[in-house]
Scaffold this motif. Sequence first.
Motif, PDB file in Angstrom:
ATOM      1  N   UNK A 225     -32.828  -8.399 -58.133  1.00 52.05           N
ATOM      2  CA  UNK A 225     -31.592  -7.734 -58.527  1.00 52.05           C
ATOM      3  C   UNK A 225     -30.380  -8.654 -58.414  1.00 52.05           C
ATOM      4  N   UNK A 226     -30.378  -9.521 -57.413  1.00 52.16           N
ATOM      5  CA  UNK A 226     -29.254 -10.432 -57.179  1.00 52.16           C
ATOM      6  C   UNK A 226     -29.771 -11.757 -56.629  1.00 52.16           C
ATOM      7  N   UNK A 227     -30.083 -12.717 -57.517  1.00 50.86           N
ATOM      8  CA  UNK A 227     -30.693 -13.975 -57.078  1.00 50.86           C
ATOM      9  C   UNK A 227     -29.878 -14.750 -56.039  1.00 50.86           C
ATOM     10  N   UNK A 228     -28.550 -14.618 -56.045  1.00 50.18           N
ATOM     11  CA  UNK A 228     -27.713 -15.375 -55.122  1.00 50.18           C
ATOM     12  C   UNK A 228     -27.389 -14.608 -53.841  1.00 50.18           C
ATOM     13  N   UNK A 229     -28.043 -13.485 -53.619  1.00 52.39           N
ATOM     14  CA  UNK A 229     -27.774 -12.647 -52.452  1.00 52.39           C
ATOM     15  C   UNK A 229     -28.018 -13.429 -51.160  1.00 52.39           C
TER      16      UNK A 229
END
Length: 138
Positions: free
Chosen positions: A114-118
Amino acid sequence: MSINELINMLNITPEATGIRNDMQIILNTVERRNEYVSRIVNVNRESRFLLLHQMKDEYLQHDQLTDEHFMQLYAGNPVGALSMYFLQSIDIITYWEWANANGTAEKAIQYKREEPLLPFIQAIERAEDESRGIVSGF
């Protein structure tokens, strides 16, 4: 080139533990270390740091561990697997926070899709919210 050779070549002092740790985690293959060296335009500390973290974002978005490889690593060493998956230093205490929030390999995969840079701390907060039945803002 080894990570220690790269660190020595760039004259990174032993006291600069943050950048040293980041380099060991982010530049974890010979190919990544060679790419880093080839992309250095300015060798000042700030430029090296910015390039390293730009490359980290690129790897997280386009060159992530496969789900299968991550699951295999997680089964044997969850702390190491999470460090490689999030490309950041994760210690046992941080892992315990994750585990206490009902964090699992499957949740890590879901969050990263959902959010690769999380950042991992946000993944922990999201898992904590979910375990308490709170809709997370992440």
